[in-house]
Write a protein that holds these residues in place. Structure first.
Motif, PDB file in Angstrom:
ATOM      1  N   LEU A 384     -72.438  13.592 -42.281  1.00  0.00           N
ATOM      2  CA  LEU A 384     -73.133  14.643 -43.023  1.00  0.00           C
ATOM      3  C   LEU A 384     -72.591  16.018 -42.664  1.00  0.00           C
ATOM      4  O   LEU A 384     -72.357  16.316 -41.494  1.00  0.00           O
ATOM      5  CB  LEU A 384     -74.628  14.585 -42.654  1.00  0.00           C
ATOM      6  N   THR A 385     -72.402  16.867 -43.692  1.00  0.00           N
ATOM      7  CA  THR A 385     -72.173  18.300 -43.470  1.00  0.00           C
ATOM      8  C   THR A 385     -73.493  18.991 -43.798  1.00  0.00           C
ATOM      9  O   THR A 385     -73.957  18.941 -44.930  1.00  0.00           O
ATOM     10  CB  THR A 385     -71.052  18.838 -44.376  1.00  0.00           C
ATOM     11  N   TYR A 386     -74.090  19.588 -42.779  1.00  0.00           N
ATOM     12  CA  TYR A 386     -75.437  20.154 -42.886  1.00  0.00           C
ATOM     13  C   TYR A 386     -75.302  21.665 -43.052  1.00  0.00           C
ATOM     14  O   TYR A 386     -74.967  22.362 -42.114  1.00  0.00           O
ATOM     15  CB  TYR A 386     -76.197  19.812 -41.601  1.00  0.00           C
ATOM     16  N   GLU A 387     -75.553  22.161 -44.270  1.00  0.00           N
ATOM     17  CA  GLU A 387     -75.385  23.586 -44.565  1.00  0.00           C
ATOM     18  C   GLU A 387     -76.738  24.285 -44.577  1.00  0.00           C
ATOM     19  O   GLU A 387     -77.640  23.877 -45.306  1.00  0.00           O
ATOM     20  CB  GLU A 387     -74.741  23.777 -45.952  1.00  0.00           C
ATOM     21  N   ILE A 388     -76.829  25.367 -43.828  1.00  0.00           N
ATOM     22  CA  ILE A 388     -78.041  26.192 -43.827  1.00  0.00           C
ATOM     23  C   ILE A 388     -77.731  27.487 -44.574  1.00  0.00           C
ATOM     24  O   ILE A 388     -76.666  28.073 -44.390  1.00  0.00           O
ATOM     25  CB  ILE A 388     -78.469  26.513 -42.376  1.00  0.00           C
ATOM     26  N   GLY A 389     -78.669  27.950 -45.387  1.00  0.00           N
ATOM     27  CA  GLY A 389     -78.466  29.195 -46.127  1.00  0.00           C
ATOM     28  C   GLY A 389     -78.353  30.386 -45.182  1.00  0.00           C
ATOM     29  O   GLY A 389     -78.953  30.408 -44.115  1.00  0.00           O
ATOM     30  N   ASP A 390     -77.573  31.392 -45.612  1.00  0.00           N
ATOM     31  CA  ASP A 390     -77.420  32.611 -44.794  1.00  0.00           C
ATOM     32  C   ASP A 390     -78.773  33.275 -44.530  1.00  0.00           C
ATOM     33  O   ASP A 390     -78.991  33.856 -43.473  1.00  0.00           O
ATOM     34  CB  ASP A 390     -76.553  33.640 -45.540  1.00  0.00           C
ATOM     35  N   ASN A 391     -79.652  33.219 -45.534  1.00  0.00           N
ATOM     36  CA  ASN A 391     -80.926  33.938 -45.430  1.00  0.00           C
ATOM     37  C   ASN A 391     -82.114  33.016 -45.178  1.00  0.00           C
ATOM     38  O   ASN A 391     -83.257  33.437 -45.323  1.00  0.00           O
ATOM     39  CB  ASN A 391     -81.169  34.737 -46.715  1.00  0.00           C
ATOM     40  N   THR A 392     -81.856  31.768 -44.867  1.00  0.00           N
ATOM     41  CA  THR A 392     -82.973  30.860 -44.571  1.00  0.00           C
ATOM     42  C   THR A 392     -83.770  31.438 -43.397  1.00  0.00           C
ATOM     43  O   THR A 392     -83.183  31.791 -42.373  1.00  0.00           O
ATOM     44  CB  THR A 392     -82.432  29.461 -44.219  1.00  0.00           C
ATOM     45  N   PRO A 393     -85.102  31.570 -43.560  1.00  0.00           N
ATOM     46  CA  PRO A 393     -85.890  32.116 -42.459  1.00  0.00           C
ATOM     47  C   PRO A 393     -85.621  31.340 -41.158  1.00  0.00           C
ATOM     48  O   PRO A 393     -85.519  30.112 -41.173  1.00  0.00           O
ATOM     49  CB  PRO A 393     -87.335  31.933 -42.930  1.00  0.00           C
ATOM     50  N   ARG A 394     -85.506  32.073 -40.076  1.00  0.00           N
ATOM     51  CA  ARG A 394     -85.112  31.438 -38.807  1.00  0.00           C
ATOM     52  C   ARG A 394     -86.135  30.412 -38.323  1.00  0.00           C
ATOM     53  O   ARG A 394     -85.770  29.409 -37.708  1.00  0.00           O
ATOM     54  CB  ARG A 394     -84.870  32.491 -37.732  1.00  0.00           C
ATOM     55  N   ASP A 395     -87.430  30.655 -38.599  1.00  0.00           N
ATOM     56  CA  ASP A 395     -88.450  29.667 -38.213  1.00  0.00           C
ATOM     57  C   ASP A 395     -88.247  28.371 -38.992  1.00  0.00           C
ATOM     58  O   ASP A 395     -88.381  27.283 -38.451  1.00  0.00           O
ATOM     59  CB  ASP A 395     -89.863  30.190 -38.538  1.00  0.00           C
ATOM     60  N   LEU A 396     -87.919  28.517 -40.287  1.00  0.00           N
ATOM     61  CA  LEU A 396     -87.750  27.338 -41.135  1.00  0.00           C
ATOM     62  C   LEU A 396     -86.503  26.546 -40.728  1.00  0.00           C
ATOM     63  O   LEU A 396     -86.533  25.322 -40.666  1.00  0.00           O
ATOM     64  CB  LEU A 396     -87.668  27.750 -42.614  1.00  0.00           C
ATOM     65  N   LEU A 397     -85.406  27.247 -40.439  1.00  0.00           N
ATOM     66  CA  LEU A 397     -84.199  26.481 -40.094  1.00  0.00           C
ATOM     67  C   LEU A 397     -84.386  25.735 -38.776  1.00  0.00           C
ATOM     68  O   LEU A 397     -83.846  24.639 -38.588  1.00  0.00           O
ATOM     69  CB  LEU A 397     -82.938  27.357 -40.121  1.00  0.00           C
ATOM     70  N   LYS A 398     -85.174  26.317 -37.868  1.00  0.00           N
ATOM     71  CA  LYS A 398     -85.471  25.598 -36.617  1.00  0.00           C
ATOM     72  C   LYS A 398     -86.296  24.344 -36.913  1.00  0.00           C
ATOM     73  O   LYS A 398     -86.065  23.287 -36.333  1.00  0.00           O
ATOM     74  CB  LYS A 398     -86.234  26.516 -35.655  1.00  0.00           C
ATOM     75  N   GLU A 399     -87.280  24.485 -37.804  1.00  0.00           N
ATOM     76  CA  GLU A 399     -88.093  23.328 -38.198  1.00  0.00           C
ATOM     77  C   GLU A 399     -87.224  22.251 -38.849  1.00  0.00           C
ATOM     78  O   GLU A 399     -87.397  21.060 -38.596  1.00  0.00           O
ATOM     79  CB  GLU A 399     -89.176  23.762 -39.197  1.00  0.00           C
ATOM     80  N   LYS A 400     -86.292  22.686 -39.690  1.00  0.00           N
ATOM     81  CA  LYS A 400     -85.405  21.722 -40.354  1.00  0.00           C
ATOM     82  C   LYS A 400     -84.586  20.957 -39.326  1.00  0.00           C
ATOM     83  O   LYS A 400     -84.449  19.728 -39.411  1.00  0.00           O
ATOM     84  CB  LYS A 400     -84.463  22.438 -41.342  1.00  0.00           C
ATOM     85  N   GLY A 401     -84.042  21.680 -38.348  1.00  0.00           N
ATOM     86  CA  GLY A 401     -83.256  21.032 -37.296  1.00  0.00           C
ATOM     87  C   GLY A 401     -84.107  20.051 -36.510  1.00  0.00           C
ATOM     88  O   GLY A 401     -83.707  18.903 -36.259  1.00  0.00           O
TER      89      GLY A 401
END
Ligand SMILES: [Zn+2]
Length: 416
Positions: A384-401
């Motif tokens: 998998l190549t896991y792409e996070i948006g440049d502006n994804t809220p930092r709390d949300l990207l941590k939750e995603k991880g």
């Protein structure tokens, strides 16, 4: 032959329909083509503290900085030039510098790009280099001075500067030293080891983290930061890895059976030199996995070959990146791997739990040019190549991880 092709086509269409995001437009990458990865020259920045008069100073003299030229236009306007390490290059113009003044002053600061380069990153500011905020929208505007240009060539920031150093950057500055500090902190846990696995072109160290029992024959692989500005992907990677190294019962159970081998920063030269995309050899490392012309791709490949030498099997591989929106580049689900189907299930379950509708882009292309295809072809890993948006809220990207790691651990334990 024809039947297989039709099946792949239909399943791709179905797969895309089922998971397509409602109406938000999003950019995926064009199909990856093989390109030359022979070393090319790069332009180095001149690093210094620049005295702009009236006791205003700017510096790019730190790892991760990028500022290629600066001039003071008048009392209230400063202009900076931001250029890439070489061309052609994917336009993700990274910038990072510090500014201060002996007296409190309001200034305008222009980020100027050349050759139709489009501004990408909303400016982040910080007073300590640790806690960052996106600049207020009223203090930031895009200006088009070149009428022949398709897009704005200047981003203008309004800043209040004083004796406290103000950091201005495209994203949070997280350089190779910050990465090492994180590795050392995690390696204090009894079941985590850090290892020096090799050197970059400019002889920076490339480290790995090994999580879980040495004797485990099952493993997963995680890499990140082939592309220097892709900080949001790196932050999600940290959260993903910390979840696997956590004290939860699930993580403990997972580590009894599976070991996790992580190379968190594949391109430390690019990161510390403030590059837009490439390594110190002027090359996009994520096009060099089959050519192996660059030291960093060799170091990472040799490492995973050495850890799998005694029969360890890689069930899952993920490479964290950033782009305009959150996207998952997956293998076509009809391809079989050591953990067939785990990636789409992980994404679907993560999305359901966080109430998201993930963009999934499966591909039939299994050319080893990029990391995820290399890991599929070489180790038969579910990739998998896991792409996070440049502006994804930092709390949300941590939750995603975090949630991705939880779902993955459950799925792999169930399957094996
Ligand atoms: Zn990338």
């Amino acid at each position: 032959m024809k039947k297989t092709l039709l099946y792949i086509l239909i399943s791709t269409i179905l797969f895309n329909c089922k998971t397509a995001e409602k109406s938000t437009k999003w950019k995926g990458q064009a199909p990856v083509k093989a390109v030359s990865t022979d070393t090319k020259p790069i332009q180095k920045q001149y690093k210094d503290v620049f005295n702009l008069g009236d006791d205003v100073y700017v510096t790019n003299n730190f790892d991760g900085a990028r500022l290629n030229g600066i001039t003071r236009i008048n009392d209230t306007l400063i202009s900076t030039l931001i250029t890439p390490e070489n061309t052609p290059i994917n336009t993700s113009p990274w910038y990072a510098f510090k500014i201060w003044s002996k007296k409190t002053t309001n200034i305008y600061l222009n980020l100027t790009y050349l050759n139709n380069v489009k501004h990408r990153y909303d400016p982040k500011i910080s007073t300590d280099g640790k806690r960052w905020n996106t600049i207020e929208p009223e203090n930031y505007q895009l200006i088009k001075t070149d009428t022949t240009s398709k897009s704005a060539n200047i981003a203008q920031l309004k800043l209040t500067i004083n004796t406290d150093t103000l950091w201005v950057a495209a994203q949070e500055v997280i350089n190779s030293k910050d990465n090492k500090n994180w590795i050392q902190t995690l390696a204090k846990k009894p079941f985590v080891k850090s290892k020096l696995i090799g050197l970059s072109k400019e002889k920076r160290t490339i480290e790995s983290l090994e999580i879980g029992k040495d004797s485990n024959q099952k493993m997963i692989a995680v890499i990140s930061r082939q592309h220097p500005p892709e900080v949001t992907g790196y932050l999600a990677m940290k959260s993903f890895v910390e979840t696997i190294a956590s004290d939860s019962d699930l993580a403990k159970k997972f580590r009894e059976q599976f070991s996790t081998y992580v190379v968190p920063m594949v391109n430390p030269d690019g990161v510390d030199n403030g590059h837009w995309r490439h390594n110190a050899g002027g090359i996009d490392l994520n096009r060099d996995w089959s050519n192996k012309n660059q030291p960093e791709t060799n170091v990472v490949q040799d490492y995973y070959k050495s850890v799998t030498k005694n029969g360890k099997k890689i069930y899952f591989f993920v490479d964290f990146h950033s782009t305009y929106h959150d996207i998952f580049y997956t293998l076509n689900p009809v391809l079989t791997s050591n953990a067939t189907g785990v990636v789409p299930k992980m994404i679907q379950q993560m999305g359901a739990e966080l109430n998201l509708n993930p963009n999934i882009k499966p591909s039939d292309n299994i050319n080893s040019v990029i990391s995820s295809r290399y890991f599929f072809n070489t180790f038969n890993a579910e990739s998998l190549t896991y792409e996070i948006g440049d502006n994804t809220p930092r709390d949300l990207l941590k939750e995603k991880g975090k949630v991705s790691a939880i779902k993955l651990m459950k799925l792999l334990l169930e399957q094996n």
